[in-house]
Structures are given as C-alpha cells and as structure tokens.
Write a protein that holds these residues in place. Structure first.
Motif, PDB file in Angstrom:
ATOM      1  N   LYS A 150      41.363  32.442  51.838  1.00 17.92           N
ATOM      2  CA  LYS A 150      41.013  33.034  50.537  1.00 17.92           C
ATOM      3  C   LYS A 150      39.851  32.296  49.880  1.00 17.92           C
ATOM      4  O   LYS A 150      39.053  32.896  49.156  1.00 17.92           O
ATOM      5  CB  LYS A 150      42.225  33.019  49.609  1.00 17.92           C
ATOM      6  CG  LYS A 150      43.290  34.036  49.951  1.00 17.92           C
ATOM      7  CD  LYS A 150      44.440  33.953  48.955  1.00 17.92           C
ATOM      8  CE  LYS A 150      45.524  34.973  49.268  1.00 17.92           C
ATOM      9  NZ  LYS A 150      46.668  34.870  48.322  1.00 17.92           N
ATOM     10  N   ASN A 151      39.779  30.991  50.112  1.00 18.57           N
ATOM     11  CA  ASN A 151      38.751  30.175  49.459  1.00 18.57           C
ATOM     12  C   ASN A 151      37.411  30.188  50.185  1.00 18.57           C
ATOM     13  O   ASN A 151      36.446  29.583  49.708  1.00 18.57           O
ATOM     14  CB  ASN A 151      39.240  28.732  49.315  1.00 18.57           C
ATOM     15  CG  ASN A 151      40.369  28.604  48.310  1.00 18.57           C
ATOM     16  OD1 ASN A 151      40.506  29.421  47.399  1.00 18.57           O
ATOM     17  ND2 ASN A 151      41.197  27.577  48.463  1.00 18.57           N
ATOM     18  N   GLN A 152      37.338  30.877  51.323  1.00 15.80           N
ATOM     19  CA  GLN A 152      36.088  30.969  52.052  1.00 15.80           C
ATOM     20  C   GLN A 152      35.140  31.926  51.340  1.00 15.80           C
ATOM     21  O   GLN A 152      35.454  33.101  51.143  1.00 15.80           O
ATOM     22  CB  GLN A 152      36.327  31.454  53.487  1.00 15.80           C
ATOM     23  CG  GLN A 152      37.019  30.437  54.384  1.00 15.80           C
ATOM     24  CD  GLN A 152      36.125  29.262  54.686  1.00 15.80           C
ATOM     25  OE1 GLN A 152      36.105  28.300  53.925  1.00 15.80           O
ATOM     26  NE2 GLN A 152      35.381  29.331  55.769  1.00 15.80           N
ATOM     27  N   GLU A 153      33.965  31.441  50.976  1.00 12.47           N
ATOM     28  CA  GLU A 153      33.007  32.280  50.253  1.00 12.47           C
ATOM     29  C   GLU A 153      32.294  33.275  51.166  1.00 12.47           C
ATOM     30  O   GLU A 153      31.828  34.321  50.718  1.00 12.47           O
ATOM     31  CB  GLU A 153      31.973  31.393  49.549  1.00 12.47           C
ATOM     32  CG  GLU A 153      32.577  30.515  48.451  1.00 12.47           C
ATOM     33  CD  GLU A 153      31.540  29.668  47.759  1.00 12.47           C
ATOM     34  OE1 GLU A 153      30.357  29.716  48.178  1.00 12.47           O
ATOM     35  OE2 GLU A 153      31.898  28.958  46.804  1.00 12.47           O
ATOM     36  N   ASP A 154      32.184  32.963  52.448  1.00  9.07           N
ATOM     37  CA  ASP A 154      31.434  33.827  53.368  1.00  9.07           C
ATOM     38  C   ASP A 154      32.335  34.712  54.224  1.00  9.07           C
ATOM     39  O   ASP A 154      31.896  35.294  55.216  1.00  9.07           O
ATOM     40  CB  ASP A 154      30.548  32.979  54.286  1.00  9.07           C
ATOM     41  CG  ASP A 154      31.357  31.960  55.086  1.00  9.07           C
ATOM     42  OD1 ASP A 154      32.601  31.894  54.893  1.00  9.07           O
ATOM     43  OD2 ASP A 154      30.759  31.236  55.896  1.00  9.07           O
ATOM     44  N   ASN A 155      33.625  34.828  53.819  1.00  9.41           N
ATOM     45  CA  ASN A 155      34.588  35.646  54.572  1.00  9.41           C
ATOM     46  C   ASN A 155      34.728  35.199  56.029  1.00  9.41           C
ATOM     47  O   ASN A 155      35.093  35.991  56.896  1.00  9.41           O
ATOM     48  CB  ASN A 155      34.190  37.126  54.528  1.00  9.41           C
ATOM     49  CG  ASN A 155      34.268  37.695  53.131  1.00  9.41           C
ATOM     50  OD1 ASN A 155      35.180  37.380  52.367  1.00  9.41           O
ATOM     51  ND2 ASN A 155      33.288  38.524  52.772  1.00  9.41           N
TER      52      ASN A 155
END
Length: 215
Positions: free
Chosen positions: A25-30
């Motif tokens: 969930k915390n990954q900004e780049d999916n």
C-alpha cells in the motif's frame, strides 16, 4: 494464558501477510517489490506476534508456497541515538517481490481464519463472564431468601441471558411487572437488577435480563 497452537499459527501468518500488505500500500509506484523488516530487538512479548526467529522461518515457508520471492542477501539496521550501545531497535531488511494474485488469495484465507478465532474468543470471554457472574450472584442471592414466584422468576434469569415473556408462562403481564419491581428492591441491595430490553423492528420484542446494577 492458554494459546491454541492452530490459532497462534494463523495469527503469526496473518501478522506477516499484513506487514507485506502494508508495504504494498505504501509503494508510490505501484511496484510489487517491497522492503520487509524483521525486528530482532526489542522482542515483543505477545504469543500472537512471532518471535524474530519464527518470523524468518515462516517467511521462508511462505516463499516456498509462491507468495513472494526474496532477493539474495539482506541489510542490517540499527535505529536510535547511541545505537551502538543502546539502540531503540535492531533488525534485518529483505527486498521481496510479491506475486499479488497468490498473495491476495492467501491473505484473505488467513484473514477469514483469524476472524473466526476472534469470534470464538469473544464467545469464550462472554461465557466466562457469565459463569463468573452466576457464581457471584448465586452466593449473594442466598442472603435474600427468595421464595415462590420470586424464586421461580430468578431461576429463569440467573444465567444472565435475555429471556422473552414466553419463558414466564406461570405469570401474567401484570404479575411480571409487580414481581420485577419487588425483586429489584431486594436485588439492588446485592448490586444486581432486572432490566427490560425492548426493540421495535416492525414488531415489539420485549425481554428481561439480570445484570449488575447500573451506576
């Protein structure tokens, strides 16, 4: 504290899967690559939180099941002022590539298992509380020396569960109200009361329940 080994295992697995899910969930780049940290210090003294050694063992088992793949190697970390002598936390961090379809399936599976354990635990706690109340009440009510209809009324309610009027077949509605009023004057002396529960969902549903006197 008694801990069921199956419940402990399910909660340990969900603990790990929840950490992975939070990382995703915390990954900004999916990206499906995340950093997963195992805290070696301090040790959390909770039977439902895996010991660091157990956590790493379970990580290996979940990797074999195809939920993710760890990249080779790991990074050590130390957090806190004067970390070399008095760290706040110490651990290792892995980079893992998560296979989302299989991961999501396993997460839902273990989430459902833990939800069932939560329901079971709540039911066990409720039964324990009722058993404790019954024991306390049974001793205290002896001092009131109830007889006849008053005693019969209490016999129905002493399990601390709500009972509808059909459980009081030997009493008419006016008699129930009268007995309830007289009993409460006596029960108040020992810290208990008979309460009326009512709800209206298109019909009237009334029940009586014995409980600790409201303050």
């Amino acid at each position: 504290m008694y801990v069921d080994v199956d419940e402990q295992f399910d909660r340990h697995i969900l603990f790990i899967l929840s950490k992975i899910q939070e990382g995703i969930k915390n990954q900004e780049d999916n990206s499906n690559k995340i950093r997963y940290s195992v805290f070696l210090y301090p040790i959390i003294n909770n039977p439902f939180v895996p010991h660091p050694t157990t956590e790493q063992t379970l990580l290996g088992q979940l990797e074999k099941l195809g939920l993710f793949e760890k990249e080779s190697g790991y990074d050590n970390f130390i957090v806190g002022e004067n970390s070399s002598t008095n760290p706040k936390s110490v651990g290792v961090t892995y980079t893992i590539k998560v296979y989302l379809d299989k991961f999501n399936q396993s997460y839902q599976e273990f989430k459902s298992k833990v939800d069932k354990w939560d329901i079971s635990s709540a039911n066990r706690n409720t039964k324990l509380k009722r058993a404790e109340l019954e024991a306390i009440f049974s001793e205290k009510v002896k001092t009131l020396k109830l007889i006849n209809k008053s005693l019969a009324f209490i016999e129905v309610l002493k399990d601390f569960k709500p009972h509808n009027a059909d459980k009081f077949k030997n009493f008419d509605s006016s008699s129930i109200k009268n007995i309830k009023s007289k009993l409460n004057k006596k029960l108040n002396k020992i810290g208990f009361e008979i309460a009326l529960n009512s709800r209206n969902n298109g019909y009237q549903d009334t029940s009586y329940i014995l409980r600790i006197k409201a303050k």
